[in-house]
Scaffold this active site. Structure first.
Site, PDB file in Angstrom:
ATOM      1  N   TYR A 124      -0.012  -4.825  -1.424  1.00  0.00           N
ATOM      2  CA  TYR A 124      -1.178  -4.572  -1.189  1.00  0.00           C
ATOM      3  C   TYR A 124      -2.277  -5.840  -1.477  1.00  0.00           C
ATOM      4  O   TYR A 124      -3.021  -5.896  -1.376  1.00  0.00           O
ATOM      5  CB  TYR A 124      -1.865  -3.560  -1.958  1.00  0.00           C
ATOM      6  CG  TYR A 124      -1.842  -2.052  -1.577  1.00  0.00           C
ATOM      7  CD1 TYR A 124      -0.321  -1.532  -1.428  1.00  0.00           C
ATOM      8  CD2 TYR A 124      -2.561  -1.301  -1.172  1.00  0.00           C
ATOM      9  CE1 TYR A 124      -0.317  -0.360  -1.175  1.00  0.00           C
ATOM     10  CE2 TYR A 124      -2.592   0.020  -0.604  1.00  0.00           C
ATOM     11  CZ  TYR A 124      -1.270   0.332  -0.557  1.00  0.00           C
ATOM     12  OH  TYR A 124      -0.897   1.655  -0.142  1.00  0.00           O
ATOM     13  N   LYS A 191      11.847   1.133  -7.534  1.00  0.00           N
ATOM     14  CA  LYS A 191      13.056   1.314  -6.789  1.00  0.00           C
ATOM     15  C   LYS A 191      13.788  -0.071  -7.023  1.00  0.00           C
ATOM     16  O   LYS A 191      14.320  -0.932  -6.242  1.00  0.00           O
ATOM     17  CB  LYS A 191      12.322   1.286  -5.290  1.00  0.00           C
ATOM     18  CG  LYS A 191      13.632   1.341  -4.276  1.00  0.00           C
ATOM     19  CD  LYS A 191      14.005   2.774  -3.747  1.00  0.00           C
ATOM     20  CE  LYS A 191      15.091   2.879  -3.126  1.00  0.00           C
ATOM     21  NZ  LYS A 191      15.649   4.282  -2.827  1.00  0.00           N
ATOM     22  N   ASP A 224      12.257   7.670  -5.215  1.00  0.00           N
ATOM     23  CA  ASP A 224      12.547   8.663  -4.033  1.00  0.00           C
ATOM     24  C   ASP A 224      13.099  10.002  -4.796  1.00  0.00           C
ATOM     25  O   ASP A 224      12.626  11.003  -4.579  1.00  0.00           O
ATOM     26  CB  ASP A 224      13.806   8.336  -3.034  1.00  0.00           C
ATOM     27  CG  ASP A 224      14.584   7.351  -3.543  1.00  0.00           C
ATOM     28  OD1 ASP A 224      14.543   6.962  -4.748  1.00  0.00           O
ATOM     29  OD2 ASP A 224      15.920   7.418  -3.051  1.00  0.00           O
ATOM     30  N   ASP A 248       0.225   4.640  -4.884  1.00  0.00           N
ATOM     31  CA  ASP A 248      -0.689   5.225  -3.623  1.00  0.00           C
ATOM     32  C   ASP A 248      -0.194   6.412  -3.160  1.00  0.00           C
ATOM     33  O   ASP A 248      -0.730   7.383  -3.065  1.00  0.00           O
ATOM     34  CB  ASP A 248      -0.655   4.082  -2.696  1.00  0.00           C
ATOM     35  CG  ASP A 248      -1.879   4.291  -1.561  1.00  0.00           C
ATOM     36  OD1 ASP A 248      -2.447   5.438  -1.817  1.00  0.00           O
ATOM     37  OD2 ASP A 248      -1.933   3.674  -0.490  1.00  0.00           O
TER      38      ASP A 248
END
Ligand code: NAD
Length: 354
Positions: A124, A191, A224, A248
């Site tokens: 972002y 991640k 995930d 987000d």
């Protein structure tokens, strides 16, 4: 004590939910000295921008703001007015509690989660190169040479900066929030198995910060797996802290678990300033109809009361919201089983239940 607060009314349904929120906050008996300002599409003609400098100056002056949603006008030069406010005031922490309210339709029960999202870095940061431009070609040459990794020629390219400073301050924020609000556990979400340097740094810093808070449990999850676990065992989680993009997505996932936009509060908090806002947008199709649910901004007001040290008033507002929704008589169209009431009428019922 009187608290000085800037109230940005916003546009679309903004002024209506802002008025409703002011009704409830004033009814708590806490003293407010309001500076009321406007931003958004309705001020474009007057100031040539949806975010006039005096609006930012008002927040700098009072330090605390509560804001109705703002439409991002097409062609205003802003990707989002809301993001511009966060950037201008370095509001690096996005706080999004998600707690079940009885009477709000939802697939899940007894959810009580808090999502802390980093607000300034990551994909972002806005460092993107459009496919086919000379800048993208330059970035392509530079990055393929530097990394030795193949990319499809002509790719659009986005950059994901994650810093030690940005990671440290957001994880610290999450632990401080946990400590101040009797939360038991912080989970860092990442991640890092794939993005070893960016998410890897976030995780390494999170582990380091956790050492300063031995009284609060700490663990981490790959993003995930986190989504799967939230669907299957949400009761195992408490405060989640995430870099910007995952934050987000996961914060909307958690909002969906408690019934969605109409009841989901939020806050953007920095070292010097804080701006409290509902997560929903300006819903232009309902503007001026006294129709939409004011609860998301009212609960954002409760977060603001906590931020101002008014814990008792915050608890009373949250309890009154729960009571009015549980009773189900004075609720807006999205929650009503029978005849709905208007935005301001629901706010007045909440004020009366304080
Ligand atoms: P939105 O949240 O404004 O509306 C989507 C739909 O959600 C509405 O049509 C309505 O059905 C429902 N809804 C939203 N708020 C509700 C409420 N309080 N009570 C009952 N139902 C409600 O999303 P959008 O249509 O994608 O965005 C409209 C504008 O708002 C865009 O310009 C966008 O940029 C802006 N926006 C602003 C903010 C903000 O100010 N923080 C956040 C998101 C979007």
């Amino acid at each position: 004590m009187v608290h000085r607060v800037t109230l940005i009314r916003g546009d679309g349904i903004g002024p209506e939910v802002a008025q409703a929120t002011q009704t409830v906050l004033d009814a708590t008996g806490v003293g407010f000295d309001w500076t009321i300002v406007d931003a958004g599409v309705d001020v474009m003609d007057q100031y040539g921008t949806p975010l006039p400098e005096h609006v930012l100056d008002a927040i700098r002056d009072t330090k605390t703001a509560i804001k109705g949603p703002i439409t991002t006008p097409v062609g205003s030069g802003f990707r989002s007015v809301n993001v511009a406010i966060r950037k201008a005031l370095d509001l690096y922490a996005n706080l999004r509690p998600a707690a079940t309210i009885k009477g709000v339709k939802s697939t899940f029960e007894d959810i009580d989660l808090v999502v802390v999202r980093e607000n300034t870095e990551d994909l972002y940061a806005g460092i993107e190169f459009e496919s086919g431009t000379p800048e993208a070609a330059k970035a392509y040459d530079f990055l393929t040479n530097l990394s030795g990794k193949p990319m499809v020629e002509g790719s659009a390219i986005g950059i994901k900066p994650i810093s030690e400073m940005g990671s440290r301050r957001i994880v610290k924020f999450a632990f401080e929030y946990a400590k101040a609000n009797d939360r038991q556990k912080v989970t860092a979400v990442h991640k890092a198995n794939i993005m070893k340097f960016t998410d890897g740094l976030f995780l390494e810093v999170a582990r380091d910060v956790a050492k300063d808070y031995p009284e609060i449990e700490f663990d981490d999850r790959i993003v995930d797996n986190m989504c799967m676990q939230l669907m299957q065992k949400p009761e195992l989680y408490d405060v989640l802290v995430l870099p910007n993009l995952y934050g987000d997505i996961v914060s909307d996932l958690c909002a969906g678990m408690v019934g969605g936009l109409g009841v989901a509060p939020g806050a953007n908090i920095g070292r010097d300033y804080a701006c409290f806002e509902a997560i929903h947008g300006s819903a232009p199709k309902y503007a001026g109809q006294n129709k939409v649910n004011p609860v998301a901004l009212i609960l954002s007001g409760a977060l603001m009361l906590r931020h101002l040290g008014e814990q008792d008033a915050a608890k009373r507002v949250e309890a009154a919201v729960r009571e009015v929704i549980r009773e189900g008589k004075s609720v807006t169209y999205d929650l009503a089983k029978g005849e709905p009431v208007g935005t301001q009428q629901m706010a007045e019922a909440i004020a009366n239940a304080l």
